[in-house]
Design an enzyme around this catalytic site. Sequence first.
Site, mmCIF file in Angstrom:
data_model
loop_
_atom_site.group_PDB
_atom_site.id
_atom_site.type_symbol
_atom_site.label_atom_id
_atom_site.label_comp_id
_atom_site.label_asym_id
_atom_site.label_seq_id
_atom_site.Cartn_x
_atom_site.Cartn_y
_atom_site.Cartn_z
ATOM 1 N N ASP A 69 79.603 9.343 50.554
ATOM 2 C CA ASP A 69 78.155 9.528 50.540
ATOM 3 C C ASP A 69 77.649 10.010 51.905
ATOM 4 O O ASP A 69 78.433 10.221 52.833
ATOM 5 C CB ASP A 69 77.493 8.199 50.155
ATOM 6 C CG ASP A 69 76.393 8.367 49.124
ATOM 7 O OD1 ASP A 69 75.752 9.421 49.107
ATOM 8 O OD2 ASP A 69 76.175 7.423 48.332
ATOM 9 N N ASP B 98 70.468 12.024 42.566
ATOM 10 C CA ASP B 98 70.966 11.083 41.569
ATOM 11 C C ASP B 98 70.340 11.326 40.196
ATOM 12 O O ASP B 98 69.148 11.643 40.081
ATOM 13 C CB ASP B 98 70.630 9.648 41.977
ATOM 14 C CG ASP B 98 71.418 9.186 43.186
ATOM 15 O OD1 ASP B 98 72.143 9.998 43.776
ATOM 16 O OD2 ASP B 98 71.281 8.003 43.552
#
Length: 655
Positions: free
Chosen positions: A151, A218
């Site tokens: 990430d 997302d």
Amino acid sequence: MASVIALSLLLPAAFAADHSPLRARLQDGLARTPQMGWNTYNHYNCYPDEEIFRSNAKALVDFGLADLGYRYATIDCGWTLTERLANGSLTWNATRFPSGFPAIADYLHDLGLLFGVYGDAGIKLCGPSDEHEEQDAQTFAAWGADSLKYDNCFSEASLGYPNVEYAPSSPLKPRYEVMSNALQKLDRPILFQICEWGIDFPALWAPALGHSWRIGNDIIPAWRSVFRTLNQAVPQTDFAGPGQWPDLDMLMVGNGVYSVPEEETHFSLWAILKSPLIIGSALKDATTEINSESLRILKQKAVIGYNQDKLGVSASLRRRWTDQGYEVWSGPLSNGRTVAAVINWRGEARDLTLDLPDIGLQSAGLVKNIWAGSTSRNVQTSYTARVEGHGTMLLELRDTVPAGVYPKKIFGSSRGQGTVFKSVYAGSTSENYTLAINFAKTIPSASKITVQVGANRQKLSIAVPPSRQQVTATIPLVAGSNNTITISHSHPITAIQVTSPNGTYYPATQFSLTGAARHETCGEGFCQPVGSKVSYLSPNSTARGVIPASAGTKYVEIDYINNEVAFSSSWGWGANSRNLTISLNGGEPVRLEVPLSGRHSELFGPGKGWWDTATLGVSVDGWKEGDNEVVVGNVNGEKGFQPYAADFVGLRVFD
């Protein structure tokens, strides 16, 4: 458009001068097909624990999912302690994972599964590896990890390390390159999943560093995020291939937020776009077990097969009918097969029709309707089926014939010394189609044949010179899939071919502007094929042109530019789209909600992605004989979230 549609699908019009560098890929043998598995995040967020993880991993095996390819089981954020050990190593939270990660890895490996860990390129919270990349890579390998999702939280130093920064001050490639290099030094192969939410257009650089890259922000527990994600995927589909896969994010199937048809659409499109298929629901824990309908969807073998197909080519967007609320995607499969998806964006069930020429085909010997569980044979030109609200008609087509080709044995029927060809397709009403007639053998001497299009048209006499096996003529056709061509002949015919007119291109430079709309010159080789564009089109600012044509419906290809990437707006209304409207002779506008076209970084690339052209086709009715006033703008844009239209480069009218 028999021959045109197969070429005009939705292509980046940087075709004349592709400024994308060659995309090297890792040569380590991993991810030859998209990875499949399960991840804790979508359901458990950053609060996983060992009991939850072991139970769900076991369910992969017990529910038969592992046998279908779902083998990577990943612990996402929330597994680390806030501080490193004295030697600088990361370690797990022993309260949440009392057995430790090596023991968990052994447990997974004994089940025949693979262990996925999670890290971060930043400085805190998510399992940060900044300035510890080699040490962390070695630690992950020592624990028995098989994959790393990486990430980008808390990584922007210039702003004091906010949780998320969508406009970092420098390119992200160097940050991911450090970890990629560290992983490649290991003796243990570790799948590297780059997850920086699509910032800085990773498709241009991520394939050289990892095995997949997140294309956008997302996925959220809302149906609208499927449309948003697909719009962001459009300019990236051709980057997919063995060892490098665009990641549309984890699956929401089974989380109870989508209806069954919505889950089928979600799963279908993720699969045929060659996204990694990572389950994000609770499969089984102490209180929850996935419902049978969602499990059925996740286990659909044909759909998994499309995702894992050895050809490794993504489907792409072929047509979009914004006003009618549906669109078509398709792509090739191994062994000459084709997969197609017709998405019903409306909330009610209805019959939808796929015109096979829209996906480059004219007929199919076999059509499997996957979610309906039905099979049709000898499908000619079009296929119609019922599609649930927000559902998808997912089709596998076999034994196909290319668009524009009409074999007599499929489309023809004998009538005396004549042959009638039915279900002939035309994208536009035009007098300028080219008909090629193929004879079974060379014609020994001069002769004549007659051709009649439809029932009321005048017959056309065509001279056939000697020593020819093919003859051509120009014929009229009406837009649609129900044209008939009757040929009177004395020599056997094997097939006919119908080619659409080339069309005439009208660059935006030929349009006059109103309001705040303006012409902008682009960098050399960009805004193809014109080199410039019209921007700031809105409800009050338009581009107007006069185009001569014949009467009837015309297929129009629009060259547009849109790089309004939804990052912070993705949590709400952001859709990665902009509208364009075409009004003809003062009539009702045809609206086209176009996806992203940008193929360069929105932060550092040439034109920030606003010089990258794409093409999308639309049918426009109401053309009259002679001059037609065409207005390109954004009618009713003030009523939504898109006051500005996509930028306009030009259009081609097929007449």
